[in-house]
Write a protein that holds these residues in place. Structure first.
Motif, PDB file in Angstrom:
ATOM      1  N   TYR B   2     -25.009   3.979  22.456  1.00  0.00           N
ATOM      2  CA  TYR B   2     -23.830   4.031  23.318  1.00  0.00           C
ATOM      3  C   TYR B   2     -22.575   3.729  22.509  1.00  0.00           C
ATOM      4  CZ  TYR B   2     -23.684  -1.101  23.688  1.00  0.00           C
ATOM      5  OH  TYR B   2     -23.587  -2.443  23.413  1.00  0.00           O
ATOM      6  N   LYS B 300     -33.497  12.535  24.109  1.00  0.00           N
ATOM      7  CA  LYS B 300     -33.927  11.135  24.040  1.00  0.00           C
ATOM      8  C   LYS B 300     -35.329  11.051  23.454  1.00  0.00           C
ATOM      9  CE  LYS B 300     -35.417   7.250  26.473  1.00  0.00           C
ATOM     10  NZ  LYS B 300     -36.423   7.062  27.518  1.00  0.00           N
ATOM     11  N   SER B 305     -33.612   7.914  20.857  1.00  0.00           N
ATOM     12  CA  SER B 305     -32.492   7.119  21.341  1.00  0.00           C
ATOM     13  C   SER B 305     -31.729   7.928  22.387  1.00  0.00           C
ATOM     14  CB  SER B 305     -31.575   6.706  20.187  1.00  0.00           C
ATOM     15  OG  SER B 305     -30.705   7.749  19.861  1.00  0.00           O
ATOM     16  N   PHE B 306     -31.043   7.213  23.256  1.00  0.00           N
ATOM     17  CA  PHE B 306     -30.332   7.894  24.336  1.00  0.00           C
ATOM     18  C   PHE B 306     -29.137   8.671  23.815  1.00  0.00           C
ATOM     19  CE2 PHE B 306     -32.443   4.582  26.773  1.00  0.00           C
ATOM     20  CZ  PHE B 306     -32.831   5.289  27.896  1.00  0.00           C
ATOM     21  N   PHE B 333     -29.900   7.787  31.995  1.00  0.00           N
ATOM     22  CA  PHE B 333     -29.292   7.646  30.667  1.00  0.00           C
ATOM     23  C   PHE B 333     -28.615   6.300  30.493  1.00  0.00           C
ATOM     24  CE2 PHE B 333     -29.759  12.131  31.480  1.00  0.00           C
ATOM     25  CZ  PHE B 333     -30.333  12.565  30.303  1.00  0.00           C
ATOM     26  N   LYS B 334     -28.328   5.994  29.267  1.00  0.00           N
ATOM     27  CA  LYS B 334     -27.794   4.670  28.964  1.00  0.00           C
ATOM     28  C   LYS B 334     -26.279   4.588  29.121  1.00  0.00           C
ATOM     29  CE  LYS B 334     -28.396   0.958  25.780  1.00  0.00           C
ATOM     30  NZ  LYS B 334     -29.595   0.352  25.218  1.00  0.00           N
TER      31      LYS B 334
END
Ligand SMILES: Nc1ncnc2c1ncn2[C@@H]1O[C@H](COP(=O)(O)OP(=O)(O)OP(=O)(O)O)[C@@H](O)[C@H]1O
Ligand SMILES: [Mg+2]
Ligand SMILES: [Zn+2]
Lengths: 200, 365
Positions: B2, B300, B305-306, B333-334
């Motif tokens: 993120y 992902k 990883s997002f 999702f993150k």
């Protein structure tokens, strides 16, 4: 609209024709030269004058003082192996690795149809002729892993096969990243790539 | 992954911007033309090496200025990474760096900051030209694998070389003996691309069926080509070879390579019917959103990883139940950055960060 004096414009124009130099850089270089004294310019002129006597080796097409370059004139190298490169700069790069003791062949370019460079415009025919004569067992194609490098390698391999001889062709191994330019590879990586070359 | 912060200098209508973002939903709201999409665009440019709105970098520089810069700080498993882009239009040079280390090639950057972009333009993957569907696959796969990005670049160049040779043959400047090597190159890289794409389509379908299907919507996609239907390496190469044997005259006349992934397409089905011809506007929109969601989920899975979800212009065009359904999927999702004109468009969402955009100034709410 104001522009540079015509004499300076002429210089800028000439310099911008050099590879890798855009118009902005050409201006900078030209003005730099302009600021130097007469001695510098005379010296520069002399250097340019001197290189007129340089030419290309008639065997390998490397830059050379006389008809045969220092490498081709050296009898102590391994005659069974030729390293095929795009240009004379590559010879210097590979010599610096200290990993190669054979001879070279300089193609003076790569096949590039979009720039109107076809196999007949390169020193490929001369290479094939050389192989017929010398006791060559292996060709290392030390060409960039680019579209043009790949195509050139394929042309050479295809012409060798047509010619019915027992020469092995190898290509520099990865370790060189895809799409990379061997001139910018560090010596360790390039040295490794020579040792780990793969048959094509 | 993120994003923690975005900093812009002389990018589009921003002279200087620094914002902190949150994991979760980040909403940017403001009237038309205030600079919401510009923020999304700056992130996309960093991740993909080019904009989705313009192919010319100079356009991104704030009017009256000569250079822009973008700096993103991203976090993955507690590790921070800085992504920077500096472009100078006076020398037309772009520098892209990760943690200050300049990338020599774009392929070293693409995929390092995975993103999925949802924009109103996505609907063109249903309604639009085959090139828009290929673009969708290519952008996705380029983020999955560095090698795909490189191979695609090589392939397109090989096709350009080959087309120019065909033209030369037509004009009598070039000998036909030049073709076989280029046929081989186009075939080898072309087949690699087709195989990667076909595999990705299978994986997208799996996501669409397992994670995203509902009673109301079933979306399915299929790779399609005029020249081959058996996606096995040997069979594909056979197809290319026989094409080059029988169609070369035609190719010379048209100075074009008529086989290969640059001419392929996707078929998209909505509840079993061809979405282009049978789905309504809203249904087409949902179909494209579901496909992009599948892309995000697959990303992902592939990258471990997002991806950062960029949702530009979240429209109120969807009806209430559909918005609820889609909204829930985004919570998979993150981090999501959403732009919209009015906050009210996001009823039912629970934003972690809210930003009001007005004329190149962003206020954190
Ligand atoms: N190079 C540039 N220099 C200065 N301003 C620019 C530049 N490029 C675009 N703009 C301005 O940016 C604004 C558009 O920004 P953006 O596309 O982000 O709007 P938006 O908030 O997404 O609007 P909408 O709600 O209509 O989608 C316009 O006002 C435009 O004039
Ligand atoms: Mg917008
Ligand atoms: Zn020589």
């Amino acid at each position: 609209m104001y522009n540079y004096p015509q004499k300076l414009q002429k210089l800028i124009n000439e310099i911008s024709k050099l590879p890798g130099i855009g118009p902005k850089m050409a201006e900078r270089v030209s003005i730099h030269i302009l600021k130097k004294d007469v001695e510098y310019i005379d010296n520069f002129k002399e250097i340019l004058e001197e290189i007129k006597t340089l030419g290309f080796c008639t065997i390998c097409f490397n830059v050379s003082e006389g008809p045969v370059c220092d490498i081709c004139a050296d009898d102590g190298r391994d005659k069974s192996i030729i390293c095929v490169v795009e240009s004379s700069e590559d010879v210097i790069t590979i010599e610096r690795t200290g990993k190669f003791r054979g001879y070279y062949h300089i193609l003076q370019g790569l096949v590039n149809p979009l720039n109107n460079v076809l196999p007949e415009n390169l020193r490929i025919a001369e290479l094939i002729k050389r192989i017929g004569k010398d006791p060559v067992k292996e060709l290392i194609l030390a060409l960039n892993h680019t579209v043009e490098g790949d195509a050139t390698s394929m042309f050479i391999s295809a012409m060798l096969h047509d010619d019915d001889n027992n020469v092995i062709t190898t290509r520099l191994a990865k370790g060189l990243p895809m799409g990379s330019d061997i001139r910018y590879a560090d010596e360790i990586t390039l040295g490794q790539a020579i040792l780990e070359r793969k048959q094509v | 992954m993120y994003l923690k912060s975005v900093e812009l200098a002389n990018f589009r209508n921003y002279e200087s911007l620094k914002i902190k973002l949150m994991p979760g939903i980040n909403v940017f709201y403001g009237e038309n033309g205030t600079g919401k999409t510009n923020i999304i665009e700056s992130i996309y440019c960093t991740a993909m090496g080019r904009s989705f709105r313009s192919s010319e970098e100079a356009i991104l520089v704030k009017q009256g200025r000569t250079a822009f810069s973008i700096a993103l700080n991203a976090v993955e498993n507690g590790i921070e990474r800085d992504f920077t882009v500096d472009y100078d239009s006076s020398i037309r040079k772009k520098r892209v760096a990760i943690n200050g280390n300049r990338a020599a090639r774009l392929s070293q950057v693409v995929g390092k900051l995975p993103v999925v972009l949802f924009s109103p333009e996505n609907i063109m993957m249903i309604k639009g030209e085959p090139s828009q569907r290929r673009r969708f696959l290519d952008d996705m796969l380029s983020q999955f694998e560095e090698e795909y990005f490189e191979t695609l670049g090589k392939y397109l160049k090989e096709v350009a070389h080959r087309n120019y040779l065909l033209k030369g043959i037509r004009e009598g400047r070039v000998k036909r003996e030049n073709l076989p090597v280029w046929n081989e190159q186009v075939m080898n890289n072309g087949v690699k691309i087709i195989l990667s794409r076909v595999k990705a389509v299978e994986e997208l379908n799996l996501m669409l069926e397992k994670e995203l299907a509902s009673e109301k919507f079933r979306v399915h996609i299929a790779y399609s080509s005029k020249h081959y239907s058996n996606y096995d390496e040997k069979a594909l190469k056979e197809n290319f070879r026989s094409h080059f044997l029988s169609r070369t005259e035609d190719e010379i006349t048209r100075a074009a390579t008529l086989i290969g992934p640059h001419r392929d397409d996707l078929e998209i089905f909505y509840n079993g019917l061809d979405a282009k011809n049978f789905a309504s506007e809203g249904q087409q929109r949902i179909t494209s959103i579901l496909i992009k969601l599948a892309e995000g989920l697959l990303m992902k899975k592939k990258k471990g990883s997002f991806p950062v979800v960029l949702l530009d212009d979240f429209s109120s065009e969807l009806d209430e139940p559909n918005r609820g359904f889609i909204g829930k999927k985004f919570s998979l999702f993150k981090q999501i950055l959403i732009t919209t004109t009015y906050r009210e468009n996001l009823r039912g969402f629970d934003p972690a960060g809210e930003f009001e955009v007005a004329g190149g100034v962003v206020k954190t709410k």
